[in-house]
Design an enzyme around this catalytic site. Sequence first.
Site, mmCIF file in Angstrom:
data_model
loop_
_atom_site.group_PDB
_atom_site.id
_atom_site.type_symbol
_atom_site.label_atom_id
_atom_site.label_comp_id
_atom_site.label_asym_id
_atom_site.label_seq_id
_atom_site.Cartn_x
_atom_site.Cartn_y
_atom_site.Cartn_z
ATOM 1 N N LYS A 1 0.843 -1.205 0.000
ATOM 2 C CA LYS A 1 0.000 0.000 0.000
ATOM 3 C C LYS A 1 0.877 1.254 0.000
ATOM 4 O O LYS A 1 2.075 1.176 0.317
ATOM 5 C CB LYS A 1 -0.933 -0.023 1.216
ATOM 6 C CG LYS A 1 -0.225 -0.057 2.559
ATOM 7 C CD LYS A 1 -1.183 -0.474 3.676
ATOM 8 C CE LYS A 1 -0.475 -0.447 5.019
ATOM 9 N NZ LYS A 1 -1.321 -1.045 6.081
ATOM 10 N N TYR B 1 15.124 30.275 9.477
ATOM 11 C CA TYR B 1 13.861 30.929 9.808
ATOM 12 C C TYR B 1 13.656 31.006 11.318
ATOM 13 O O TYR B 1 13.882 30.025 12.041
ATOM 14 C CB TYR B 1 12.689 30.127 9.226
ATOM 15 C CG TYR B 1 12.435 30.378 7.761
ATOM 16 C CD1 TYR B 1 12.153 31.649 7.282
ATOM 17 C CD2 TYR B 1 12.452 29.310 6.863
ATOM 18 C CE1 TYR B 1 11.900 31.856 5.931
ATOM 19 C CE2 TYR B 1 12.191 29.512 5.513
ATOM 20 C CZ TYR B 1 11.917 30.795 5.055
ATOM 21 O OH TYR B 1 11.661 30.996 3.730
HETATM 22 C C1 PLP Z 1 -0.560 -1.972 6.789
HETATM 23 C C2 PLP Z 1 -1.116 -3.307 7.120
HETATM 24 C C3 PLP Z 1 -0.281 -4.424 7.159
HETATM 25 C C4 PLP Z 1 1.220 -4.310 7.056
HETATM 26 O O1 PLP Z 1 1.666 -3.787 8.290
HETATM 27 P P1 PLP Z 1 3.233 -3.635 8.647
HETATM 28 O O2 PLP Z 1 3.226 -3.246 10.069
HETATM 29 O O3 PLP Z 1 3.728 -2.559 7.752
HETATM 30 O O4 PLP Z 1 3.860 -4.934 8.371
HETATM 31 C C5 PLP Z 1 -0.857 -5.661 7.309
HETATM 32 N N1 PLP Z 1 -2.190 -5.802 7.497
HETATM 33 C C6 PLP Z 1 -3.025 -4.736 7.515
HETATM 34 C C7 PLP Z 1 -4.473 -4.938 7.728
HETATM 35 C C8 PLP Z 1 -2.508 -3.451 7.344
HETATM 36 O O5 PLP Z 1 -3.323 -2.402 7.390
#
Ligand code: PLP
Length: 391
Positions: A64, A284
């Site tokens: 993702k 800044y």
């Molecule tokens: C993002 C996510 C993962 C992966 O999680 P990590 O901690 O990055 O390994 C797995 N399952 C779900 C439902 C997620 O939302």
Amino acid sequence: MYAMRPMPRSVDPISDPLSVPVGVPDPALARAGGILTIDLAAIVANWRALVGHAPSAECAAVLKADAYGLDAARVAPALAAAGCRTFFVAHLDEGIALRRILPGGARIAVLHGPMPGTEGEFPAHTLLPVLNSTEQVRDYARLAGTMGRRLPAILQSDTGMARLGLSRGELDALVNGGGLSGLDLVLHMSHLACADSPGNPANPAQLHDFTAACARLPGVPASLSASSGIFLGPDYHFDLVRPGAALYGIAPQAGAPNPLKLAIRLQGRVVQLREVPAATAIGYGHTAHTTERTHLATIGIGYADGFLRSLSNRGAGWFRGVRLPIVGRVSMDSVILDASALPAGALHAGDLVDFIGPDQDLDAIARDAGTIGYEILTSLGARYPRRHLGL
Ligand SMILES: *Cc1c(COP(=O)(O)O)cnc(C)c1O
């Protein structure tokens, strides 16, 4: 100056920062204020290591947010070639994009499931929806009825996070009421809220509730663990594990040694060097002042690149193993380092300073920024040229 052609396979660009050979100049790299190098071989090695940690389960990959900012179009084929068969994204659009990249046999699951009215896009693009609510189940089962066939889908139970998934009561109602009959459930999953702290009693509580929910779905493969859950032991592995962060080198357990390889290197370019007297106000808001003669280096990356402003007066860059503290506020396009610890003449305009690499991993810069490695990765800006190595 650096990094002008693909690395030879034997050279590890992450652990050997000075090994990058000078070759044919790549104008995009020469122009850039910062360069993001992504080591695909390290990502594949991390996936294989996770396979080894959960040998009885299938190891999926979570891609993702464009593979946590590292370019899913490059990461996905590398993992598929290594044998990964199931991939997770968050949104339908991400799934449609990934489907164009991955071979037909790969399973692509969409964690958020169908938004109302988009159900038909899942079979159209050969995507698996994760059905999280009674409404999503109802609408997808209705589509299956319309199409006259059972549609493959993943069901999610909420076992203690109150984010996505069916409560135990909703699951029971669906099972008892025949609400799942139009669906071919290929996976039943849940997600752990506290997996990065192994002693947390929420972990065994969620394990217990998930196991009980699974008993209502006999024969359906199960999945509970993301990266951190894999390290809670075999009870948490079930039939499939879903790592994301660990693939990219984020430590799965807070405070424990990180068994995974850092898969990225972030370098910022020296734009200007200057020497200033004591009592010079910097950046800044004049939030920093020199106390003595100081060598400053202005680097061409800033918060517009996802280099978080919370690193102002806190973080550091590294050059040849020497820590160069950030002084003053991070600006939109630049950040100022105190380079006084380097020998005179060691640093030049055009040189590349490391911000994520062998001297400072994702978790270290995240600590300085007051956040987690996940946010550092997914904030990495669009302006960086992304250089993929290793495959
Ligand atoms: C993002 C996510 C993962 C992966 O999680 P990590 O901690 O990055 O390994 C797995 N399952 C779900 C439902 C997620 O939302």
